[in-house]
Scaffold this motif. Structure first.
Motif, PDB file in Angstrom:
ATOM      1  N   MET A 171       0.851  -1.171   0.000  1.00  0.00           N
ATOM      2  CA  MET A 171       0.000   0.000   0.000  1.00  0.00           C
ATOM      3  C   MET A 171       0.901   1.240   0.000  1.00  0.00           C
ATOM      4  O   MET A 171       1.828   1.326   0.801  1.00  0.00           O
ATOM      5  CB  MET A 171      -0.882  -0.042   1.259  1.00  0.00           C
ATOM      6  N   ASN A 172       0.608   2.211  -0.864  1.00  0.00           N
ATOM      7  CA  ASN A 172       1.459   3.398  -0.941  1.00  0.00           C
ATOM      8  C   ASN A 172       1.118   4.414   0.154  1.00  0.00           C
ATOM      9  O   ASN A 172       0.113   4.279   0.845  1.00  0.00           O
ATOM     10  CB  ASN A 172       1.400   4.021  -2.339  1.00  0.00           C
ATOM     11  N   ARG A 173       1.954   5.428   0.281  1.00  0.00           N
ATOM     12  CA  ARG A 173       1.818   6.422   1.358  1.00  0.00           C
ATOM     13  C   ARG A 173       0.466   7.142   1.309  1.00  0.00           C
ATOM     14  O   ARG A 173      -0.173   7.336   2.337  1.00  0.00           O
ATOM     15  CB  ARG A 173       2.962   7.426   1.302  1.00  0.00           C
ATOM     16  N   ASP A 174       0.028   7.543   0.123  1.00  0.00           N
ATOM     17  CA  ASP A 174      -1.252   8.244   0.009  1.00  0.00           C
ATOM     18  C   ASP A 174      -2.412   7.361   0.458  1.00  0.00           C
ATOM     19  O   ASP A 174      -3.320   7.825   1.142  1.00  0.00           O
ATOM     20  CB  ASP A 174      -1.477   8.730  -1.421  1.00  0.00           C
ATOM     21  N   SER A 175      -2.370   6.093   0.075  1.00  0.00           N
ATOM     22  CA  SER A 175      -3.419   5.153   0.483  1.00  0.00           C
ATOM     23  C   SER A 175      -3.418   4.954   1.993  1.00  0.00           C
ATOM     24  O   SER A 175      -4.477   4.898   2.624  1.00  0.00           O
ATOM     25  CB  SER A 175      -3.238   3.802  -0.201  1.00  0.00           C
ATOM     26  N   LEU A 176      -2.219   4.853   2.570  1.00  0.00           N
ATOM     27  CA  LEU A 176      -2.131   4.693   4.020  1.00  0.00           C
ATOM     28  C   LEU A 176      -2.641   5.937   4.747  1.00  0.00           C
ATOM     29  O   LEU A 176      -3.362   5.814   5.747  1.00  0.00           O
ATOM     30  CB  LEU A 176      -0.705   4.371   4.445  1.00  0.00           C
ATOM     31  N   GLU A 187      -9.335  -0.721  10.891  1.00  0.00           N
ATOM     32  CA  GLU A 187      -8.387  -1.463  10.065  1.00  0.00           C
ATOM     33  C   GLU A 187      -6.948  -1.369  10.566  1.00  0.00           C
ATOM     34  O   GLU A 187      -6.099  -2.149  10.156  1.00  0.00           O
ATOM     35  CB  GLU A 187      -8.416  -0.926   8.632  1.00  0.00           C
ATOM     36  N   ASP A 203       3.336  -2.841   7.948  1.00  0.00           N
ATOM     37  CA  ASP A 203       3.126  -1.722   7.030  1.00  0.00           C
ATOM     38  C   ASP A 203       4.007  -0.528   7.378  1.00  0.00           C
ATOM     39  O   ASP A 203       4.234   0.332   6.536  1.00  0.00           O
ATOM     40  CB  ASP A 203       1.655  -1.312   7.045  1.00  0.00           C
ATOM     41  N   ARG A 205      -4.936   7.953   3.702  1.00  0.00           N
ATOM     42  CA  ARG A 205      -6.405   7.894   3.608  1.00  0.00           C
ATOM     43  C   ARG A 205      -6.974   6.892   4.601  1.00  0.00           C
ATOM     44  O   ARG A 205      -8.037   7.133   5.183  1.00  0.00           O
ATOM     45  CB  ARG A 205      -6.834   7.552   2.178  1.00  0.00           C
ATOM     46  N   CYS A 206      -6.275   5.782   4.821  1.00  0.00           N
ATOM     47  CA  CYS A 206      -6.733   4.790   5.799  1.00  0.00           C
ATOM     48  C   CYS A 206      -6.778   5.385   7.202  1.00  0.00           C
ATOM     49  O   CYS A 206      -7.713   5.120   7.964  1.00  0.00           O
ATOM     50  CB  CYS A 206      -5.841   3.560   5.788  1.00  0.00           C
ATOM     51  N   ILE A 214      -4.052  -3.451   9.043  1.00  0.00           N
ATOM     52  CA  ILE A 214      -2.865  -2.683   8.668  1.00  0.00           C
ATOM     53  C   ILE A 214      -2.069  -2.554   9.956  1.00  0.00           C
ATOM     54  O   ILE A 214      -2.594  -2.072  10.966  1.00  0.00           O
ATOM     55  CB  ILE A 214      -3.258  -1.315   8.088  1.00  0.00           C
ATOM     56  N   ASP A 258      -9.761   7.538   7.383  1.00  0.00           N
ATOM     57  CA  ASP A 258     -10.980   6.724   7.394  1.00  0.00           C
ATOM     58  C   ASP A 258     -11.139   5.902   8.676  1.00  0.00           C
ATOM     59  O   ASP A 258     -12.208   5.340   8.916  1.00  0.00           O
ATOM     60  CB  ASP A 258     -10.993   5.768   6.194  1.00  0.00           C
TER      61      ASP A 258
END
Length: 187
Positions: free
Chosen positions: A1-6, A34, A86, A8-9, A59, A12
């Motif tokens: 998972m890339n930095r931007d996705s993390l 998560e 992660d 956002r997690c 994660i 969220d």
């Protein structure tokens, strides 16, 4: 998972589960959050802990400062990376910088005891280049000051042990809070 996705997690999942013992695994596994910070373990079992949490769909971030038997050396980052975590949480800027340079997501934990420790955040961030700032304890005023001064996202932890404190920290600028309090896990 890339930095931007993390990132956002984290946005969220405003409540991060701070796991302090293996006995909490059933609660962690059932919880809809998560993200888990492992705040325990030993050099002999941390990889298994990470793998079991990953199998449960979580994660996982390892607080390397709290794992018994790990030293503050770059080899710790290499070891944790092999566990499939992660990212890492640490108060050690040089360790975080090495971790980030080697593809792990990094969370720089700052223990804010007084104004001097708060003012040291900038110098330490220059070294670590961390992805996220973790302020502990989670005093709302300190979260607010930090959010005003830095563009780096903030997680609040430490003494965030009730719903009111959690909400106040989020309103003050934290993207998430980390808590070991099982009642707050239910938010």
């Amino acid at each position: 998972m890339n930095r931007d996705s993390l990132l956002r997690c984290f946005e969220d999942n405003p409540v991060i589960l701070g796991m302090t013992s293996w006995d909490e695994f059933p609660l962690v596994k059932e919880n809809e959050s998560e993200i888990v910070f492992t705040l325990f373990g030993t050099v002999s079992n941390i990889c298994q802990i990470v793998q079991d949490l990953k199998k449960a769909g979580k994660i996982v971030f390892v607080n390397v400062d709290m794992v018994d038997g790990l030293a503050s050396k770059n080899s710790v980052v290499d070891f944790i990376k092999q566990s499939m975590a992660d990212g890492i949480v640490s108060s050690k800027p040089h360790l975080l910088r090495y971790a980030r340079e080697n593809g792990l997501f990094t969370i720089h934990r700052f223990f804010i005891l007084d104004s001097t420790s708060w003012r040291s955040i900038g110098k330490q961030l220059e070294i670590s280049k961390a992805d996220i700032i973790n302020i502990t304890p989670g005093w709302t005023k300190v979260i607010s000051w930090t959010a005003e001064l830095y563009d780096t996202p903030i997680i609040s932890s430490g003494l965030v042990c009730d719903k009111t404190t959690a909400i106040d920290n989020l309103k003050a600028g934290a993207i998430s809070i980390c808590t070991t309090n099982h009642d707050v896990w239910k938010l």
